[in-house]
Design a protein around this motif. Structure first.
Motif, PDB file in Angstrom:
ATOM      1  N   MET A 178       0.851  -1.198   0.000  1.00  0.00           N
ATOM      2  CA  MET A 178       0.000   0.000   0.000  1.00  0.00           C
ATOM      3  C   MET A 178       0.885   1.246   0.000  1.00  0.00           C
ATOM      4  N   THR A 179       0.610   2.177  -0.882  1.00  0.00           N
ATOM      5  CA  THR A 179       1.415   3.388  -0.959  1.00  0.00           C
ATOM      6  C   THR A 179       0.720   4.539  -0.266  1.00  0.00           C
ATOM      7  N   MET A 180       1.523   5.522   0.141  1.00  0.00           N
ATOM      8  CA  MET A 180       0.979   6.704   0.803  1.00  0.00           C
ATOM      9  C   MET A 180       0.118   7.527  -0.148  1.00  0.00           C
ATOM     10  N   ASP A 181       0.292   7.324  -1.455  1.00  0.00           N
ATOM     11  CA  ASP A 181      -0.487   8.079  -2.436  1.00  0.00           C
ATOM     12  C   ASP A 181      -1.989   7.912  -2.220  1.00  0.00           C
ATOM     13  N   LYS A 182      -2.384   6.809  -1.575  1.00  0.00           N
ATOM     14  CA  LYS A 182      -3.808   6.566  -1.364  1.00  0.00           C
ATOM     15  C   LYS A 182      -4.408   7.496  -0.312  1.00  0.00           C
ATOM     16  N   TYR A 183      -3.534   8.182   0.423  1.00  0.00           N
ATOM     17  CA  TYR A 183      -4.017   8.982   1.540  1.00  0.00           C
ATOM     18  C   TYR A 183      -4.069  10.478   1.245  1.00  0.00           C
ATOM     19  N   PHE A 184      -3.788  10.868   0.025  1.00  0.00           N
ATOM     20  CA  PHE A 184      -3.961  12.274  -0.330  1.00  0.00           C
ATOM     21  C   PHE A 184      -4.262  12.405  -1.813  1.00  0.00           C
ATOM     22  N   THR A 185      -4.828  13.547  -2.168  1.00  0.00           N
ATOM     23  CA  THR A 185      -5.180  13.825  -3.564  1.00  0.00           C
ATOM     24  C   THR A 185      -3.930  14.164  -4.352  1.00  0.00           C
ATOM     25  N   GLN A 186      -3.662  13.395  -5.380  1.00  0.00           N
ATOM     26  CA  GLN A 186      -2.504  13.674  -6.230  1.00  0.00           C
ATOM     27  C   GLN A 186      -2.824  14.839  -7.167  1.00  0.00           C
ATOM     28  N   VAL A 187      -1.954  15.832  -7.179  1.00  0.00           N
ATOM     29  CA  VAL A 187      -2.113  16.959  -8.094  1.00  0.00           C
ATOM     30  C   VAL A 187      -1.422  16.625  -9.409  1.00  0.00           C
ATOM     31  N   LYS A 188      -2.169  16.665 -10.477  1.00  0.00           N
ATOM     32  CA  LYS A 188      -1.604  16.372 -11.790  1.00  0.00           C
ATOM     33  C   LYS A 188      -0.778  17.559 -12.270  1.00  0.00           C
ATOM     34  N   ILE A 189       0.417  17.284 -12.728  1.00  0.00           N
ATOM     35  CA  ILE A 189       1.300  18.320 -13.251  1.00  0.00           C
ATOM     36  C   ILE A 189       1.386  18.151 -14.756  1.00  0.00           C
ATOM     37  N   ASP A 190       0.936  19.150 -15.473  1.00  0.00           N
ATOM     38  CA  ASP A 190       0.971  19.079 -16.936  1.00  0.00           C
ATOM     39  C   ASP A 190       2.413  19.039 -17.430  1.00  0.00           C
ATOM     40  N   ASP A 191       2.666  18.197 -18.394  1.00  0.00           N
ATOM     41  CA  ASP A 191       4.011  18.080 -18.963  1.00  0.00           C
ATOM     42  C   ASP A 191       4.212  19.162 -20.015  1.00  0.00           C
ATOM     43  N   THR A 192       5.106  20.086 -19.740  1.00  0.00           N
ATOM     44  CA  THR A 192       5.397  21.169 -20.681  1.00  0.00           C
ATOM     45  C   THR A 192       6.332  20.715 -21.799  1.00  0.00           C
ATOM     46  N   GLY A 193       7.004  19.581 -21.569  1.00  0.00           N
ATOM     47  CA  GLY A 193       8.034  19.152 -22.515  1.00  0.00           C
ATOM     48  C   GLY A 193       9.369  19.814 -22.233  1.00  0.00           C
ATOM     49  N   TRP A 194       9.404  20.752 -21.294  1.00  0.00           N
ATOM     50  CA  TRP A 194      10.651  21.427 -20.940  1.00  0.00           C
ATOM     51  C   TRP A 194      11.408  20.596 -19.920  1.00  0.00           C
ATOM     52  N   ARG A 195      12.729  20.547 -20.066  1.00  0.00           N
ATOM     53  CA  ARG A 195      13.575  19.851 -19.109  1.00  0.00           C
ATOM     54  C   ARG A 195      14.796  20.722 -18.832  1.00  0.00           C
ATOM     55  N   ILE A 196      14.880  21.211 -17.611  1.00  0.00           N
ATOM     56  CA  ILE A 196      15.963  22.105 -17.204  1.00  0.00           C
ATOM     57  C   ILE A 196      17.245  21.306 -17.029  1.00  0.00           C
ATOM     58  N   SER A 197      18.348  21.868 -17.534  1.00  0.00           N
ATOM     59  CA  SER A 197      19.644  21.219 -17.363  1.00  0.00           C
ATOM     60  C   SER A 197      20.619  22.211 -16.720  1.00  0.00           C
ATOM     61  N   TYR A 198      21.786  21.695 -16.356  1.00  0.00           N
ATOM     62  CA  TYR A 198      22.796  22.541 -15.724  1.00  0.00           C
ATOM     63  C   TYR A 198      23.331  23.606 -16.679  1.00  0.00           C
ATOM     64  N   LYS A 199      23.145  23.411 -17.957  1.00  0.00           N
ATOM     65  CA  LYS A 199      23.598  24.412 -18.929  1.00  0.00           C
ATOM     66  C   LYS A 199      22.681  25.635 -18.955  1.00  0.00           C
ATOM     67  N   ASP A 200      21.457  25.471 -18.474  1.00  0.00           N
ATOM     68  CA  ASP A 200      20.471  26.546 -18.531  1.00  0.00           C
ATOM     69  C   ASP A 200      20.692  27.576 -17.428  1.00  0.00           C
TER      70      ASP A 200
END
Length: 335
Positions: A1-23
């Motif tokens: 059983m995971t803790m996820d069952k005990y709270f509402t998961q907020v969906k995060i929209d995927d922007t397609g952006w991925r931050i790197s150390y070069k940024d």
């Protein structure tokens, strides 16, 4: 059983952006931008954190960003003097000093550095804290910080979503014209403003959320996005154990949780792996040896220095000068 069952998961929209150390990253806005910005700084990302200090309301945030787009230093006429302290209503008190010259030096040095930084910034994070603003009665100026002036010196009122949208509708294209490679991420701070009362705080946050939604819809999702820090605090962490002692600010557990959600959704996988190696070195700096004269401590210092040198050669855009100087000094002190 995971803790996820005990709270509402907020969906995060995927922007397609991925931050790197070069940024390069710039964080502006309320104190929540400081929390996330300090995480980035600790992990040695290239960050410019709040070049005007903490700014809470959308109009002051917009004004500070517009000031970065032009070469216009502050002058003594832009400052105030109050109880022996010189400061700026556009800035946080961290820029204040006992002389106008020192204050201007702090402000203008940072202003020019941040203006240059913004030209090459990949991601601009704008955290809005409140829709309530303070207008200086004597001049009609919207202030970023009241600097402990009497409340009677200001007119306080709440912005509408339309007023915020009108300001940013022009600002966002101006930012992209200044830096065509800029991506903008809005967040609404989960910090509660108790002075507004429970209802006033919720109305304020609602205004900010409506304004941001309209801006992203109008400006286009290609270069503008939203990260739901406020929703994560309200839905996944809806318990006072996730607040600091003032019961208003997220505590470290909450900040770490939101950072974890943020990093997994917006930071590139290779940079997340690299951040673990960097965090190991950062933590090593905090290490206090039981016996500083033991050979084991010398080997620890040498190994850590080798790791720093290898990292900075492979990734020259990562600045670990503080850590390098620390371990070199410790090695010199070794008996």
């Amino acid at each position: 059983m995971t803790m996820d069952k005990y709270f509402t998961q907020v969906k995060i929209d995927d922007t397609g952006w991925r931050i790197s150390y070069k940024d390069k990253l710039m964080m502006v806005g309320s104190c929540f931008s400081e929390n996330i910005g300090e995480k980035f700084q600790q992990l040695k990302f290239q960050v410019d954190l709040n070049p005007f200090g903490i700014v809470y309301n959308p109009l002051s945030v917009a004004k500070s960003l517009r000031r970065l787009l032009v070469e216009k230093p502050y002058t003594k006429e832009d400052l105030f003097e109050h109880q022996g302290i010189w400061g700026s209503f556009d800035h946080h008190s961290r820029f204040s000093a006992t002389s106008a010259e020192e204050t201007l030096e702090k402000i203008n040095t940072r202003l020019e550095r941040s203006r240059i930084f913004l030209q090459d910034t990949s991601y601009l994070f704008i955290t809005l804290g409140t829709a309530w603003i303070y207008e200086l009665k004597a001049t009609g100026m919207i202030v970023s910080n009241c600097h402990k002036f009497p409340e009677s010196d200001f007119r306080r009122f709440r912005l509408t979503a339309g007023e915020i949208v009108d300001v940013y509708r022009d600002l966002l294209p101006a930012l992209r014209a200044f830096n065509p490679n800029l991506n903008i991420v809005f967040t609404v701070s989960p910090v509660r403003h108790s002075k507004d009362g429970a209802t006033g705080n919720q109305l304020s946050k609602s205004v900010l959320l409506l304004a941001v939604d309209r801006l992203i819809t109008g400006f286009g999702n290609e270069h503008c996005a939203y990260f739901p820090a406020y929703e994560i605090m309200m839905d996944e962490l809806r318990d006072y154990r996730f607040y600091a002692a003032d019961l208003l600010h997220p505590n470290q557990v909450a900040i770490d949780h939101i950072w974890d959600k943020f990093s997994r959704s917006m930071i590139a996988e290779d940079s997340l792996l690299l951040s673990k190696s960097i965090m190991k070195i950062v933590k090593a700096k905090e290490h206090r040896p039981f016996n500083p004269d033991a050979d084991a401590y010398k080997y620890f210092l040498l190994n850590t220095l080798n790791e720093i040198n290898e990292l900075t050669i492979t990734f020259p855009y990562i600045n670990m000068e503080d850590e390098k100087m620390f371990f070199e000094h410790e090695l010199q002190e070794y008996h």
